[in-house]
Motif scaffolding. Sequence first.
Motif, short mmCIF file in Angstrom:
data_model
loop_
_atom_site.label_atom_id
_atom_site.label_comp_id
_atom_site.label_asym_id
_atom_site.label_seq_id
_atom_site.Cartn_x
_atom_site.Cartn_y
_atom_site.Cartn_z
N ASP C 119 -12.60 16.33 -0.29
CA ASP C 119 -12.15 14.94 -0.20
C ASP C 119 -13.35 14.00 -0.14
OD1 ASP C 119 -10.99 12.60 0.31
OD2 ASP C 119 -9.91 13.21 2.10
N ARG C 132 -5.75 19.88 -1.70
CA ARG C 132 -5.46 18.45 -1.79
C ARG C 132 -6.50 17.70 -0.97
NH1 ARG C 132 -1.54 17.21 1.41
NH2 ARG C 132 -0.97 19.25 2.19
N ARG C 133 -6.49 16.37 -1.09
CA ARG C 133 -7.34 15.57 -0.20
C ARG C 133 -6.74 15.64 1.20
NH1 ARG C 133 -10.88 11.54 -2.11
NH2 ARG C 133 -11.06 11.53 -4.37
N CYS C 136 -8.35 11.11 2.92
CA CYS C 136 -8.01 9.90 2.14
C CYS C 136 -6.63 10.11 1.51
CB CYS C 136 -9.06 9.69 1.05
SG CYS C 136 -10.61 9.16 1.75
N ASP C 138 -3.73 10.60 -1.30
CA ASP C 138 -3.86 11.55 -2.42
C ASP C 138 -4.31 10.85 -3.69
OD1 ASP C 138 -3.17 13.39 -0.71
OD2 ASP C 138 -1.07 13.59 -1.29
N ASP C 139 -3.94 9.54 -3.87
CA ASP C 139 -4.32 8.91 -5.13
C ASP C 139 -5.59 8.08 -4.95
OD1 ASP C 139 -3.46 7.10 -3.44
OD2 ASP C 139 -1.91 6.20 -4.69
N TRP C 140 -6.50 8.54 -4.11
CA TRP C 140 -7.73 7.78 -3.85
C TRP C 140 -8.74 8.11 -4.93
CZ3 TRP C 140 -8.53 4.09 -0.31
CH2 TRP C 140 -9.83 3.68 -0.07
N LYS C 141 -9.40 7.10 -5.46
CA LYS C 141 -10.36 7.38 -6.53
C LYS C 141 -11.75 7.48 -5.93
CE LYS C 141 -7.95 4.39 -8.90
NZ LYS C 141 -6.75 5.06 -8.40
N TYR C 155 -6.61 -1.51 -2.72
CA TYR C 155 -5.97 -0.20 -2.90
C TYR C 155 -4.48 -0.45 -2.99
CZ TYR C 155 -3.83 4.16 -1.39
OH TYR C 155 -3.04 5.25 -1.28
N ASN C 156 -3.89 -0.11 -4.06
CA ASN C 156 -2.52 -0.45 -4.53
C ASN C 156 -1.93 -1.66 -3.79
OD1 ASN C 156 -1.54 0.87 -2.25
ND2 ASN C 156 -1.19 2.75 -3.36
N LYS D 73 -3.78 4.21 4.45
CA LYS D 73 -2.71 5.20 4.34
C LYS D 73 -1.58 4.85 5.33
CE LYS D 73 -2.81 10.27 3.81
NZ LYS D 73 -3.61 11.46 4.13
#
Lengths: 173, 391, 190, 160
Positions: C119, C132-133, C136, C138-141, C155-156, D73
């Motif tokens: 991660d 998986r991450r 952070c 899961d859809d973190w770039k 972030y979104n 998150k």
Amino acid sequence: MNNFNTPAPHYETGSVKDYFSGLYKGITTTAKGMWITFKYVWAVKPVSIEYPEVREVLPERSRMRLFNDVLNCISCTQCAMACPVDCIYIASEKLPEGAEIKKTSNGQPIRLKLTQFVIDEALCCYCGLCTTVCPTECLTHTHDYEFSQYTIDGMKYDYLAPDVIAWRDRIVK
Amino acid sequence: MQSRWDIGEPEPRTINKATEQLKSELLTLNMGPQHPATHGVLRIEIWTDSEVVAHAIPHLGYLHRCMEKHSENMDYRAVIPFVDRLDYLAAMNMEWNYVMAVEKMLGTEVPRRAELLRIMVAELQRIGSHLMAFGTYALDLGAFTPFLYAFDYREKILRLFEEVSGARLLYNYYWIGGLWNDWTDDQLDRVAHFCDEMEEEAKKYHELVSMNKIFVERTANVGVMSVQDCFDFGATGPVLRGAGFKWDLRKNKTYGLYNEFDFDIPIGTGEQGVPGDCWNRYIVRMKEVVESIKIIRQCLEKLEPGSVMAKVPKIIKLPKGEVYVRTECPRGELGMHLVAQEGEKSPYRLKVKSPCFTHVSMLPRVAPGQMIADFVASVGSIDIVLGEVDR
Amino acid sequence: MHKELVDLINSNIPEAKAVFNEATDPKADASITVEASSILKLASWLRTNDHMPFNVLQCISGVDYLEYMEVCYILAHFDLNTPRELILKVKLTDRVNPNLDSIVEVYPAADFQERECYDMFGVSFNNHPDHRRILCPDDWKGFPLRKDYVPAKDYNGMLVYPDNKMNFEDREFIVRQNMIKKAQEKASES
Amino acid sequence: MQDGVVLTTVDEFLNWGRKNSLWPMTFGLACCAIEMMATGAAKYDLERFGCGAFMATPRRADMMIVAGTVTLKMATRVKVLYEQMAEPKYVISMGSCSNKGGPYWQWGYHVLNGVDEVVPVDVYVPGCPPRPESLIEGVMTLQKKIANERLLRNKWVKHA
């Protein structure tokens, strides 16, 4: 019993004697615990502090809101550099040539004119690192903790503003 | 004549053909980020097969505050407030570990009084942290009064720390080279007085909760983690000692001046239930409170006047190299891997090995076959603090 | 302890090519650098051998030195009479897709640690059970703890650095900005 | 209806009842949660202000004390929890982290700078973590705000 091979929870089924001994133990241990709590009715002085009426005296070193006594500030920016959160914004400019050099309370000459001193209390983490590096001890932690606001900008204190300077006689001994 | 109720041998229950093909499936429950029993923002995705947990998947990261990224941009002194906020229930132990790592690289000689005060303060913080663990664990299992008792005594410790360091919970009191300021004799007497009170209080908690039949039923033989499990997952602290392995860094890999103190290490002997279950982990913490009181008393006798802060350069620059320092924190064994570059004002990399992070990774192995209420008890018994898990 | 262990490793697992790197400073810790491909075999040997076993994996910490990346396996031996600990280093040169073998079968503790290393640094571990991450979303770039990571502005939909909160009007006066500007001018002149 | 005596007294009565029974939601994120629990415990008792009953579900809570660092998150969860609460609902942002990002505002790539990005905040309580007394003072400032709300009058009076 279940077709997802989850292991069944293991519970040993005791005999009738276990049932009654468990019942007895359950009642006695809970009663002993309740007796301990019941003793608090007469045995112990009430613990809670009725906050708005009774205010606890804070210890001398308690780190609440910051206050900068701008008359003694020599704008050396040590606190801005020591702050881990970068929430102190200082600006100073050269004194004009002829101006007389004033002295701080402990005798240090003030060579720079402080034009801006702002601390953003909403970012500050109250760690006290700035008060230790301040050479003239003008930046100190006060003891007032009652300054919750309705808007976020209310927490950016500009220590050159007259109403904030007015706190000086309440705080600086 | 035949009575109305006499219908002879009742036929066995018949299963309707239609229900034969009905397929039951696992139900996913989210012991979500906001849940009274998860001690913070830990989300556990539980697949339940009619009240029995089939398997559990922890999801972390809801309190990931990027502390390691911060420590790469702060100078060595400014990292201490961030290390405080890792395990905010045992902030002093966190600071001590980081400060010991930097001092080991810097090679500063901490005065003896500071070293002794560090041990005393760390042990006081251990008592405070165990009180918190005791209070919230009883709260998880439904008992509200122990929570009030525990917080009543925790407030006494917080008051002592506030007089010395200035803050109630996050102190920034351990500095590189010693301590920020010194304890006066009056405060030290109050510590001694607190120790005597705490001794009676520990006995009272023992009667109030440890021996309570309902508490024992809920925690004995529940969530058993054997010593081999603990070695597999690297669990340390009360979880490993609860499983019966006598491992405590204060004795096995002594740091600070712990070798001058005599105290013993309580382990889970299986008084109630099996060593390694929730009750033994809980009772190890309670016995550790009594041991910490012993250490504090010996510390008070050994204290002699002296300076509390060593001579440290104004801007700290560490030599090139890396160091891994481990200390015994209330939740387990905390390790800090500090990598430093030549002539840089801030650490190049600070990796925190957090004990709770490894304890959470044990949950998927404990969960299958437990009822949900027992799973709540085992999550509470390993005493997680999310600031340290997610860093 | 380290030299003895290096000879043991080289004798038992030759392709590990263990190298003992002296602590650069007498106060720092020494460590052993090992070949990246042999990490799984070495881990199972380290845990089960009877000369110098290490039964607990403490943590896996990645360090990014810009030219190469380093993954440090910190192992410890929980034993009452011979407690030991060891820093085992693995060098990874390619930064685009560094990968290693996962050692989860040997040390189940590595499960979360490897996910965190992936991660934060992007080091992917092959045949990891649940890759998986972990910290952070899961859809973190991007991989945050790399030295060349630039944090995303939002972030979104949520602003990580909203302008009205960055106190820009106060920051023009901030001391550090002036110091950095002065440093840049000096650098540009010289 | 006009903004007359009747509506005002009814509003005041309802505000009095609502401000003295603010049920908070157990929503502890980080270190401020420990100070919130200390406020709920025996010494600094939040129960004296009618808001000691910490409700586990957002459905039964009137007030959300965001105590701790709101990470990205977690931010979507905070929004969902806020929407699940019954109207009229209030939010107290406790501690520097939820006010404006606190110590993590500059380098925290995963930390939301201020919870008012996702939920409307009524009262900001400063401190890191704030003392239990400053949290109680925050609750009292929220009670002052509720005391002179105009819920009925806004709804029924045309030119409010």
